[in-house]
Write a protein that holds these residues in place. Structure first.
Motif, PDB file in Angstrom:
ATOM      1  N   VAL A  62       0.840  -1.205   0.000  1.00  0.00           N
ATOM      2  CA  VAL A  62       0.000   0.000   0.000  1.00  0.00           C
ATOM      3  C   VAL A  62       0.873   1.254   0.000  1.00  0.00           C
ATOM      4  O   VAL A  62       0.643   2.185  -0.778  1.00  0.00           O
ATOM      5  CB  VAL A  62      -0.965   0.006   1.209  1.00  0.00           C
ATOM      6  CG1 VAL A  62      -1.666   1.347   1.339  1.00  0.00           C
ATOM      7  CG2 VAL A  62      -1.976  -1.121   1.068  1.00  0.00           C
ATOM      8  N   ALA A  63       1.898   1.280   0.867  1.00  0.00           N
ATOM      9  CA  ALA A  63       2.778   2.447   0.947  1.00  0.00           C
ATOM     10  C   ALA A  63       3.489   2.685  -0.384  1.00  0.00           C
ATOM     11  O   ALA A  63       3.572   3.824  -0.861  1.00  0.00           O
ATOM     12  CB  ALA A  63       3.793   2.270   2.067  1.00  0.00           C
ATOM     13  N   ARG A  67       2.941   5.981  -2.808  1.00  0.00           N
ATOM     14  CA  ARG A  67       4.085   6.837  -3.190  1.00  0.00           C
ATOM     15  C   ARG A  67       4.115   7.027  -4.709  1.00  0.00           C
ATOM     16  O   ARG A  67       4.373   8.111  -5.203  1.00  0.00           O
ATOM     17  CB  ARG A  67       5.407   6.212  -2.734  1.00  0.00           C
ATOM     18  CG  ARG A  67       5.814   6.552  -1.337  1.00  0.00           C
ATOM     19  CD  ARG A  67       7.265   6.173  -1.051  1.00  0.00           C
ATOM     20  NE  ARG A  67       7.585   4.793  -1.356  1.00  0.00           N
ATOM     21  CZ  ARG A  67       7.384   3.763  -0.527  1.00  0.00           C
ATOM     22  NH1 ARG A  67       6.846   3.960   0.657  1.00  0.00           N
ATOM     23  NH2 ARG A  67       7.715   2.542  -0.873  1.00  0.00           N
ATOM     24  N   GLU A  68       3.853   5.956  -5.439  1.00  0.00           N
ATOM     25  CA  GLU A  68       3.898   6.008  -6.903  1.00  0.00           C
ATOM     26  C   GLU A  68       2.644   6.644  -7.508  1.00  0.00           C
ATOM     27  O   GLU A  68       2.672   7.113  -8.638  1.00  0.00           O
ATOM     28  CB  GLU A  68       4.069   4.596  -7.470  1.00  0.00           C
ATOM     29  CG  GLU A  68       5.400   3.972  -7.110  1.00  0.00           C
ATOM     30  CD  GLU A  68       5.478   2.503  -7.500  1.00  0.00           C
ATOM     31  OE1 GLU A  68       4.638   2.037  -8.293  1.00  0.00           O
ATOM     32  OE2 GLU A  68       6.385   1.819  -6.987  1.00  0.00           O
ATOM     33  N   HIS A  73      -4.662   8.457  -3.041  1.00  0.00           N
ATOM     34  CA  HIS A  73      -5.101   8.839  -1.694  1.00  0.00           C
ATOM     35  C   HIS A  73      -6.177   9.921  -1.775  1.00  0.00           C
ATOM     36  O   HIS A  73      -7.157   9.887  -1.033  1.00  0.00           O
ATOM     37  CB  HIS A  73      -3.919   9.321  -0.856  1.00  0.00           C
ATOM     38  CG  HIS A  73      -4.317   9.752   0.515  1.00  0.00           C
ATOM     39  ND1 HIS A  73      -4.719   8.857   1.468  1.00  0.00           N
ATOM     40  CD2 HIS A  73      -4.416  10.976   1.074  1.00  0.00           C
ATOM     41  CE1 HIS A  73      -5.039   9.515   2.568  1.00  0.00           C
ATOM     42  NE2 HIS A  73      -4.863  10.797   2.364  1.00  0.00           N
ATOM     43  N   GLU A  74      -6.011  10.868  -2.698  1.00  0.00           N
ATOM     44  CA  GLU A  74      -7.010  11.916  -2.867  1.00  0.00           C
ATOM     45  C   GLU A  74      -8.347  11.330  -3.299  1.00  0.00           C
ATOM     46  O   GLU A  74      -9.401  11.742  -2.817  1.00  0.00           O
ATOM     47  CB  GLU A  74      -6.530  12.947  -3.892  1.00  0.00           C
ATOM     48  CG  GLU A  74      -5.311  13.724  -3.438  1.00  0.00           C
ATOM     49  CD  GLU A  74      -4.686  14.525  -4.574  1.00  0.00           C
ATOM     50  OE1 GLU A  74      -5.362  14.756  -5.584  1.00  0.00           O
ATOM     51  OE2 GLU A  74      -3.521  14.910  -4.411  1.00  0.00           O
TER      52      GLU A  74
END
Length: 92
Positions: A62-63, A67-68, A73-74
């Motif tokens: 998930v992290a 990041r990519e 997330h938005e």
């Protein structure tokens, strides 16, 4: 990739519907990280997906994905806001 190659999959009906990032499987798309966006639809790999099975994603997966793909997330935040508004409207 075949569904049995990575981890144990569960029927999609048991998947979380809270916008969490999980691995989903569809015969058309294969295995992709996706989020539930409502009405049985999932979004992942830049498209809508109608998967048949799912499995959890690790915290590291998930992290790395977020990041990519910072816009992911938005999109989750927007989806959760819309979901909470519809719950308020229905519950009022």
């Amino acid at each position: 990739m075949r569904m049995g190659d990575r981890g144990k999959y569960e029927p999609i009906a048991t998947a979380p519907r809270d916008g969490a990032l999980v691995w989903v499987y569809s015969e058309l798309v294969g295995e992709v990280l996706a989020r539930h966006i409502g009405v049985g639809a999932w979004r992942g790999a830049g498209r809508l997906i109608l998967p048949t099975h799912w499995r959890p994603a690790t915290a590291e997966e998930v992290a790395s994905f977020e990041r990519e793909h910072p816009q992911s997330h938005e999109l989750r935040t927007i989806a959760l806001r819309l979901k909470s508004r519809s719950l308020v409207a229905v519950g009022s």
